[in-house]
Scaffold this motif. Structure first.
Motif, PDB file in Angstrom:
ATOM      1  N   ALA A   2      47.367  14.259  19.080  1.00 17.83           N
ATOM      2  CA  ALA A   2      47.218  14.323  20.527  1.00 17.83           C
ATOM      3  C   ALA A   2      46.939  15.759  20.932  1.00 17.83           C
ATOM      4  CB  ALA A   2      48.489  13.819  21.196  1.00 17.83           C
ATOM      5  N   HIS A   3      46.293  15.939  22.077  1.00 20.03           N
ATOM      6  CA  HIS A   3      45.967  17.292  22.525  1.00 20.03           C
ATOM      7  C   HIS A   3      47.253  18.054  22.847  1.00 20.03           C
ATOM      8  CE1 HIS A   3      43.740  20.573  24.256  1.00 20.03           C
ATOM      9  NE2 HIS A   3      44.553  20.505  25.295  1.00 20.03           N
ATOM     10  N   VAL A   4      47.457  19.144  22.138  1.00 21.76           N
ATOM     11  CA  VAL A   4      48.613  19.999  22.361  1.00 21.76           C
ATOM     12  C   VAL A   4      48.109  21.424  22.488  1.00 21.76           C
ATOM     13  CG1 VAL A   4      50.756  20.893  21.387  1.00 21.76           C
ATOM     14  CG2 VAL A   4      50.149  18.525  21.008  1.00 21.76           C
ATOM     15  N   SER A   5      48.512  22.095  23.542  1.00 23.07           N
ATOM     16  CA  SER A   5      48.104  23.475  23.734  1.00 23.07           C
ATOM     17  C   SER A   5      49.199  24.400  23.195  1.00 23.07           C
ATOM     18  CB  SER A   5      47.885  23.737  25.228  1.00 23.07           C
ATOM     19  OG  SER A   5      47.492  25.069  25.411  1.00 23.07           O
ATOM     20  N   ILE A   6      48.798  25.287  22.299  1.00 23.18           N
ATOM     21  CA  ILE A   6      49.739  26.234  21.697  1.00 23.18           C
ATOM     22  C   ILE A   6      49.366  27.632  22.171  1.00 23.18           C
ATOM     23  CG2 ILE A   6      50.600  27.192  19.526  1.00 23.18           C
ATOM     24  CD1 ILE A   6      49.858  24.570  18.176  1.00 23.18           C
ATOM     25  N   SER A   7      50.332  28.348  22.725  1.00 14.13           N
ATOM     26  CA  SER A   7      50.076  29.704  23.208  1.00 14.13           C
ATOM     27  C   SER A   7      49.866  30.661  22.035  1.00 14.13           C
ATOM     28  CB  SER A   7      51.258  30.192  24.059  1.00 14.13           C
ATOM     29  OG  SER A   7      52.376  30.452  23.220  1.00 14.13           O
ATOM     30  N   ASP A   8      49.360  31.854  22.336  1.00 12.42           N
ATOM     31  CA  ASP A   8      49.153  32.854  21.282  1.00 12.42           C
ATOM     32  C   ASP A   8      50.456  33.173  20.556  1.00 12.42           C
ATOM     33  OD1 ASP A   8      46.492  32.939  21.955  1.00 12.42           O
ATOM     34  OD2 ASP A   8      46.610  34.833  23.052  1.00 12.42           O
ATOM     35  N   ALA A   9      51.531  33.312  21.302  1.00 13.56           N
ATOM     36  CA  ALA A   9      52.831  33.615  20.695  1.00 13.56           C
ATOM     37  C   ALA A   9      53.291  32.450  19.815  1.00 13.56           C
ATOM     38  CB  ALA A   9      53.864  33.912  21.773  1.00 13.56           C
ATOM     39  N   GLU A  10      53.075  31.225  20.281  1.00  8.36           N
ATOM     40  CA  GLU A  10      53.461  30.053  19.493  1.00  8.36           C
ATOM     41  C   GLU A  10      52.641  29.950  18.214  1.00  8.36           C
ATOM     42  OE1 GLU A  10      55.030  27.279  23.208  1.00  8.36           O
ATOM     43  OE2 GLU A  10      52.959  27.106  22.556  1.00  8.36           O
ATOM     44  N   TRP A  11      51.383  30.400  18.244  1.00 12.30           N
ATOM     45  CA  TRP A  11      50.579  30.438  17.017  1.00 12.30           C
ATOM     46  C   TRP A  11      51.248  31.333  15.979  1.00 12.30           C
ATOM     47  CZ3 TRP A  11      46.665  27.878  14.834  1.00 12.30           C
ATOM     48  CH2 TRP A  11      45.895  27.034  15.623  1.00 12.30           C
ATOM     49  N   GLN A  12      51.794  32.462  16.419  1.00  9.57           N
ATOM     50  CA  GLN A  12      52.475  33.362  15.480  1.00  9.57           C
ATOM     51  C   GLN A  12      53.659  32.659  14.826  1.00  9.57           C
ATOM     52  OE1 GLN A  12      52.334  37.010  18.342  1.00  9.57           O
ATOM     53  NE2 GLN A  12      52.665  37.772  16.279  1.00  9.57           N
ATOM     54  N   VAL A  13      54.422  31.922  15.614  1.00  2.89           N
ATOM     55  CA  VAL A  13      55.562  31.173  15.073  1.00  2.89           C
ATOM     56  C   VAL A  13      55.063  30.120  14.088  1.00  2.89           C
ATOM     57  CG1 VAL A  13      57.461  29.593  15.633  1.00  2.89           C
ATOM     58  CG2 VAL A  13      56.985  31.555  17.132  1.00  2.89           C
ATOM     59  N   MET A  14      54.049  29.374  14.483  1.00  4.08           N
ATOM     60  CA  MET A  14      53.546  28.299  13.630  1.00  4.08           C
ATOM     61  C   MET A  14      52.949  28.847  12.330  1.00  4.08           C
ATOM     62  SD  MET A  14      54.487  25.515  14.876  1.00  4.08           S
ATOM     63  CE  MET A  14      53.639  24.516  13.633  1.00  4.08           C
ATOM     64  N   ASN A  15      52.289  29.989  12.387  1.00  5.61           N
ATOM     65  CA  ASN A  15      51.728  30.571  11.162  1.00  5.61           C
ATOM     66  C   ASN A  15      52.825  30.880  10.152  1.00  5.61           C
ATOM     67  OD1 ASN A  15      48.960  30.414  11.676  1.00  5.61           O
ATOM     68  ND2 ASN A  15      48.998  32.298  12.870  1.00  5.61           N
ATOM     69  N   ILE A  43      62.430  34.041  20.169  1.00  2.74           N
ATOM     70  CA  ILE A  43      61.911  33.217  19.073  1.00  2.74           C
ATOM     71  C   ILE A  43      62.527  31.822  19.133  1.00  2.74           C
ATOM     72  CG2 ILE A  43      61.774  32.991  16.565  1.00  2.74           C
ATOM     73  CD1 ILE A  43      61.815  36.166  16.556  1.00  2.74           C
ATOM     74  N   LYS A  44      63.822  31.748  19.377  1.00  3.44           N
ATOM     75  CA  LYS A  44      64.484  30.437  19.449  1.00  3.44           C
ATOM     76  C   LYS A  44      63.966  29.617  20.635  1.00  3.44           C
ATOM     77  CE  LYS A  44      68.441  31.675  16.704  1.00  3.44           C
ATOM     78  NZ  LYS A  44      69.862  31.924  16.600  1.00  3.44           N
ATOM     79  N   THR A  45      63.626  30.286  21.735  1.00  4.48           N
ATOM     80  CA  THR A  45      63.025  29.594  22.877  1.00  4.48           C
ATOM     81  C   THR A  45      61.672  29.008  22.488  1.00  4.48           C
ATOM     82  OG1 THR A  45      64.163  30.997  24.481  1.00  4.48           O
ATOM     83  CG2 THR A  45      62.158  29.899  25.243  1.00  4.48           C
ATOM     84  N   MET A  46      60.881  29.778  21.743  1.00  2.00           N
ATOM     85  CA  MET A  46      59.584  29.276  21.296  1.00  2.00           C
ATOM     86  C   MET A  46      59.746  28.101  20.328  1.00  2.00           C
ATOM     87  SD  MET A  46      56.909  32.400  21.073  1.00  2.00           S
ATOM     88  CE  MET A  46      57.969  33.713  20.539  1.00  2.00           C
ATOM     89  N   LEU A  47      60.726  28.176  19.433  1.00  2.00           N
ATOM     90  CA  LEU A  47      60.991  27.063  18.518  1.00  2.00           C
ATOM     91  C   LEU A  47      61.317  25.799  19.320  1.00  2.00           C
ATOM     92  CD1 LEU A  47      63.102  28.872  15.777  1.00  2.00           C
ATOM     93  CD2 LEU A  47      60.781  27.952  15.511  1.00  2.00           C
ATOM     94  N   HIS A  48      62.164  25.953  20.329  1.00  2.00           N
ATOM     95  CA  HIS A  48      62.542  24.817  21.172  1.00  2.00           C
ATOM     96  C   HIS A  48      61.307  24.233  21.868  1.00  2.00           C
ATOM     97  CE1 HIS A  48      64.953  22.291  23.768  1.00  2.00           C
ATOM     98  NE2 HIS A  48      64.352  22.821  24.822  1.00  2.00           N
ATOM     99  N   ARG A  49      60.440  25.105  22.405  1.00  2.00           N
ATOM    100  CA  ARG A  49      59.215  24.651  23.077  1.00  2.00           C
ATOM    101  C   ARG A  49      58.304  23.889  22.115  1.00  2.00           C
ATOM    102  NH1 ARG A  49      56.275  29.411  25.841  1.00  2.00           N
ATOM    103  NH2 ARG A  49      58.082  30.603  25.280  1.00  2.00           N
ATOM    104  N   LEU A  50      58.184  24.399  20.892  1.00  2.00           N
ATOM    105  CA  LEU A  50      57.325  23.748  19.895  1.00  2.00           C
ATOM    106  C   LEU A  50      57.882  22.390  19.470  1.00  2.00           C
ATOM    107  CD1 LEU A  50      56.375  26.964  17.925  1.00  2.00           C
ATOM    108  CD2 LEU A  50      54.750  25.444  19.105  1.00  2.00           C
ATOM    109  N   VAL A  51      59.190  22.255  19.446  1.00  2.00           N
ATOM    110  CA  VAL A  51      59.814  20.952  19.168  1.00  2.00           C
ATOM    111  C   VAL A  51      59.511  19.995  20.323  1.00  2.00           C
ATOM    112  CG1 VAL A  51      62.020  19.735  18.936  1.00  2.00           C
ATOM    113  CG2 VAL A  51      61.602  21.827  17.615  1.00  2.00           C
TER     114      VAL A  51
END
Length: 125
Positions: A2-15, A43-51
């Protein structure tokens, strides 16, 4: 996917996650604190957002949270590329490729790789 938008900062976490999953939140925090100079809470806030976006999943092991990706990097790259192409180049790939070819320093090996890709693409028609 599904279409999910990932911010630049979230890309760093996902990488970080894509490179070495599964990872505990402490391991992710340690790697990103060195790379991005972010606070653990950020970082923990970004993890929560990605979940919440269903890009990451986690399981609790004792008092630790262990994270894994729910999506493949290739799928996210494909989606982000399409979105960028649409927004910036009105869905026209030739101007995008021309722009990068003219503005990027390429090694002889990279140029040869691009020629091979174009030749293969042409042969498929």
């Amino acid at each position: 996917m599904a279409h999910v938008s990932i911010s630049d900062a979230e890309w760093q976490v996902m990488n970080v996650v894509w490179e070495e999953q599964p990872l505990t939140s402490q391991e992710i925090v340690a790697q990103l604190a060195d790379q991005a100079d972010w606070a653990a809470a950020t970082i923990k806030t970004m993890l929560h957002r990605l979940v919440k976006k269903k890009v990451l999943t986690f399981e609790q092991q004792g008092n630790r949270y262990v994270y894994r990706s729910c999506v493949r990097r290739a799928d996210c790259v494909k989606q982000a590329s399409r979105s960028f192409l649409q927004r910036v180049f009105e869905s026209e790939p030739a101007p995008l490729l021309a722009h990068f070819m003219q503005t990027t320093k390429l090694s002889a090996e990279e140029i040869a790789d691009l020629r091979r890709i174009l030749d293969k693409k042409e042969a498929q028609k």
